[in-house]
Design a protein around this motif. Sequence first.
Motif, PDB file in Angstrom:
ATOM      1  N   GLU A   1      -7.072   3.126   0.236  1.00 26.04           N
ATOM      2  CA  GLU A   1      -5.991   3.988   0.753  1.00 26.04           C
ATOM      3  C   GLU A   1      -5.596   5.040  -0.281  1.00 26.04           C
ATOM      4  O   GLU A   1      -5.368   6.206   0.067  1.00 26.04           O
ATOM      5  CB  GLU A   1      -4.755   3.138   1.123  1.00 26.04           C
TER       6      GLU A   1
ATOM      7  N   VAL B   1       0.849   3.862  -3.029  1.00 22.81           N
ATOM      8  CA  VAL B   1       0.255   5.204  -2.920  1.00 22.81           C
ATOM      9  C   VAL B   1       1.266   6.277  -3.314  1.00 22.81           C
ATOM     10  O   VAL B   1       0.975   7.153  -4.131  1.00 22.81           O
ATOM     11  CB  VAL B   1      -0.288   5.448  -1.492  1.00 22.81           C
ATOM     12  N   VAL B   2       2.465   6.211  -2.728  1.00 22.26           N
ATOM     13  CA  VAL B   2       3.436   7.276  -3.017  1.00 22.26           C
ATOM     14  C   VAL B   2       3.906   7.239  -4.475  1.00 22.26           C
ATOM     15  O   VAL B   2       4.130   8.282  -5.093  1.00 22.26           O
ATOM     16  CB  VAL B   2       4.648   7.249  -2.048  1.00 22.26           C
ATOM     17  N   GLU B   3       4.038   6.036  -5.023  1.00 24.03           N
ATOM     18  CA  GLU B   3       4.463   5.937  -6.425  1.00 24.03           C
ATOM     19  C   GLU B   3       3.374   6.470  -7.354  1.00 24.03           C
ATOM     20  O   GLU B   3       3.645   7.125  -8.343  1.00 24.03           O
ATOM     21  CB  GLU B   3       4.780   4.476  -6.789  1.00 24.03           C
TER      22      GLU B   3
ATOM     23  N   THR C   1       0.815  -1.226   0.000  1.00 24.51           N
ATOM     24  CA  THR C   1       0.000   0.000   0.000  1.00 24.51           C
ATOM     25  C   THR C   1       0.851   1.280   0.000  1.00 24.51           C
ATOM     26  O   THR C   1       0.655   2.166  -0.826  1.00 24.51           O
ATOM     27  CB  THR C   1      -0.944   0.030   1.216  1.00 24.51           C
ATOM     28  N   GLU C   2       1.789   1.343   0.948  1.00 23.04           N
ATOM     29  CA  GLU C   2       2.591   2.563   1.084  1.00 23.04           C
ATOM     30  C   GLU C   2       3.321   2.879  -0.213  1.00 23.04           C
ATOM     31  O   GLU C   2       3.242   3.990  -0.739  1.00 23.04           O
ATOM     32  CB  GLU C   2       3.588   2.397   2.232  1.00 23.04           C
TER      33      GLU C   2
ATOM     34  N   ALA D   1      -8.261   7.737  -0.402  1.00 29.37           N
ATOM     35  CA  ALA D   1      -8.190   8.637   0.756  1.00 29.37           C
ATOM     36  C   ALA D   1      -7.015   9.592   0.614  1.00 29.37           C
ATOM     37  O   ALA D   1      -7.123  10.796   0.915  1.00 29.37           O
ATOM     38  CB  ALA D   1      -8.055   7.813   2.036  1.00 29.37           C
ATOM     39  N   ALA D   2      -5.893   9.064   0.132  1.00 29.89           N
ATOM     40  CA  ALA D   2      -4.700   9.912  -0.046  1.00 29.89           C
ATOM     41  C   ALA D   2      -4.967  11.002  -1.079  1.00 29.89           C
ATOM     42  O   ALA D   2      -4.570  12.162  -0.903  1.00 29.89           O
ATOM     43  CB  ALA D   2      -3.514   9.050  -0.477  1.00 29.89           C
TER      44      ALA D   2
ATOM     45  N   THR E   1      -7.182  13.602   0.476  1.00 29.67           N
ATOM     46  CA  THR E   1      -6.389  14.431   1.412  1.00 29.67           C
ATOM     47  C   THR E   1      -5.582  15.466   0.648  1.00 29.67           C
ATOM     48  O   THR E   1      -5.550  16.651   1.008  1.00 29.67           O
ATOM     49  CB  THR E   1      -5.432  13.522   2.227  1.00 29.67           C
ATOM     50  N   GLN E   2      -4.959  15.002  -0.412  1.00 27.48           N
ATOM     51  CA  GLN E   2      -4.157  15.925  -1.232  1.00 27.48           C
ATOM     52  C   GLN E   2      -5.034  17.025  -1.815  1.00 27.48           C
ATOM     53  O   GLN E   2      -4.656  18.192  -1.810  1.00 27.48           O
ATOM     54  CB  GLN E   2      -3.500  15.154  -2.384  1.00 27.48           C
TER      55      GLN E   2
ATOM     56  N   LEU F   1       1.204   8.692  -6.717  1.00 27.91           N
ATOM     57  CA  LEU F   1       1.082  10.148  -6.627  1.00 27.91           C
ATOM     58  C   LEU F   1       2.238  10.868  -7.321  1.00 27.91           C
ATOM     59  O   LEU F   1       2.156  12.069  -7.569  1.00 27.91           O
ATOM     60  CB  LEU F   1       1.028  10.594  -5.156  1.00 27.91           C
ATOM     61  N   GLU F   2       3.295  10.128  -7.612  1.00 32.59           N
ATOM     62  CA  GLU F   2       4.451  10.728  -8.304  1.00 32.59           C
ATOM     63  C   GLU F   2       4.050  11.053  -9.740  1.00 32.59           C
ATOM     64  O   GLU F   2       3.606  10.187 -10.494  1.00 32.59           O
ATOM     65  CB  GLU F   2       5.634   9.744  -8.283  1.00 32.59           C
ATOM     66  N   ALA F   3       4.186  12.300 -10.082  1.00 34.58           N
ATOM     67  CA  ALA F   3       3.674  12.754 -11.383  1.00 34.58           C
ATOM     68  C   ALA F   3       4.412  12.139 -12.559  1.00 34.58           C
ATOM     69  O   ALA F   3       3.800  11.816 -13.587  1.00 34.58           O
ATOM     70  CB  ALA F   3       3.768  14.270 -11.453  1.00 34.58           C
ATOM     71  N   ASP F   4       5.718  11.988 -12.411  1.00 31.00           N
ATOM     72  CA  ASP F   4       6.497  11.544 -13.576  1.00 31.00           C
ATOM     73  C   ASP F   4       6.682  10.028 -13.603  1.00 31.00           C
ATOM     74  O   ASP F   4       7.698   9.508 -14.045  1.00 31.00           O
ATOM     75  CB  ASP F   4       7.861  12.248 -13.609  1.00 31.00           C
TER      76      ASP F   4
END
Lengths: 197, 224
Positions: B39, B10-12, B6-7, B42-43, B46-47, B14-17
């Motif tokens: 998740e 989610v972060v990958e 999950t972690e 929700a992220a 939040t953003q 959200l990475e634009a490139d």
Amino acid sequence: MSLRDQDELLIDDALKGSARAWERLVKRYELQVYNFSLRLMGNQTDALDLMQEVFIGVFRNLHRFRGESLFTTWVFRIAHNKAVDMNRRRRLFNEKDLYWQQDADDDEVDPFEQLSDTRPQQDPAFELVEERGNKEISRYLAVLSWDQRLIVELKLFQSHTFEEIAELQDIPANTAKTRFYSALKKLKGLMEQEHDM
Amino acid sequence: MTCKKTELLVVEYLEADMSAGQRLILERHLRDCAHCRQELSAAQRTQARLRHWQDEPVPQWNRIPESLQQAGKPRQWSGLFGWQWAPLSVSFLLALAVLFNVQVSSTPNGIVVAFGGSAGIDEAELAEYLTRLEQQEEQLQALTVRMEERQDAANGRLLESVLTQFGETTSRSLEQVIAYVEEQRQQDLQLLQSSYQQLADSDFQTIRSVQELATYVQYQAGSR
């Protein structure tokens, strides 16, 4: 003429001692720097202090700007470093204050009462900002630790990649990702608690 | 229900490139994993909530540092350029004048400035100028000769006068010396005469004393 060319012209003139060129250069970026400062510091006074420090730093180092990156990128690198410095100073100051306060209040505060307060602890420096939307956002950001707040600022508002954040903060990229994810989780929890989402 | 991915997901995400390949892999996982979908959603919310930030206007503040305020004051021309660069400018102009052989000449028509050594004088003017120069040289020589003669005559008169004066002075000095010597000789003679007189007087007294002594002796002898 492109913005970059205009920046370079203004920088050249400012380096030659033109106050007018410097003022124009500052006006182009002060809105971004001020709002960056406001989100990080949480109140207008500290935000203004930080913004002034940023532009003093930019002015002193203007002769070192080689045009290898965008001027805004260069300015925000300085802004980041100044913010870190200011937070470090403020933290030292607050710790000293808290030490004396702790001595004075030892007999009066019931430790259980403190434990029973489960509301998220806000940064005491945060004040209410004028805009309603901004006020809520500031309240959310105040819940985050300094490192989390800084990484949310860099990722969401400055649109840096994790690689860039890692380089700027001299940390591994995975640490930056973990810190960002933790911040999002904390914010999500707070928003859910308030039935905001 | 949890997912270890999950972690990272989610972060990958959200990475634009993020590359198209990476995005395809992540979307495939999201189709199969409800927890990650939840998740990520929700992220994103939040953003989105944080991005509602409206830029606030900058309060009034002093944008110009003190050092630049002083430097930014209008500079006076004389202060900046007048004295600081004046000697250098003059030297530079003189160097240019020498380099280009600039000549400034005054003619009946006005002042002529010429570069490269030509002042606009033709050959006839030059010949006339040379003739005048030769005439001036001859006049100068004649004047020099006259001056020499005059100087010689003056020198002769001066020498004669000096000698005459010297002769008179010498004659007067000799007379004075003779008179002085004569005077001294008279004084010496008088002194000598008085000394002889004193001596003679002394001798007379001595004889009288001896005579008195002899008389006394004779008297003493007679009384015995």
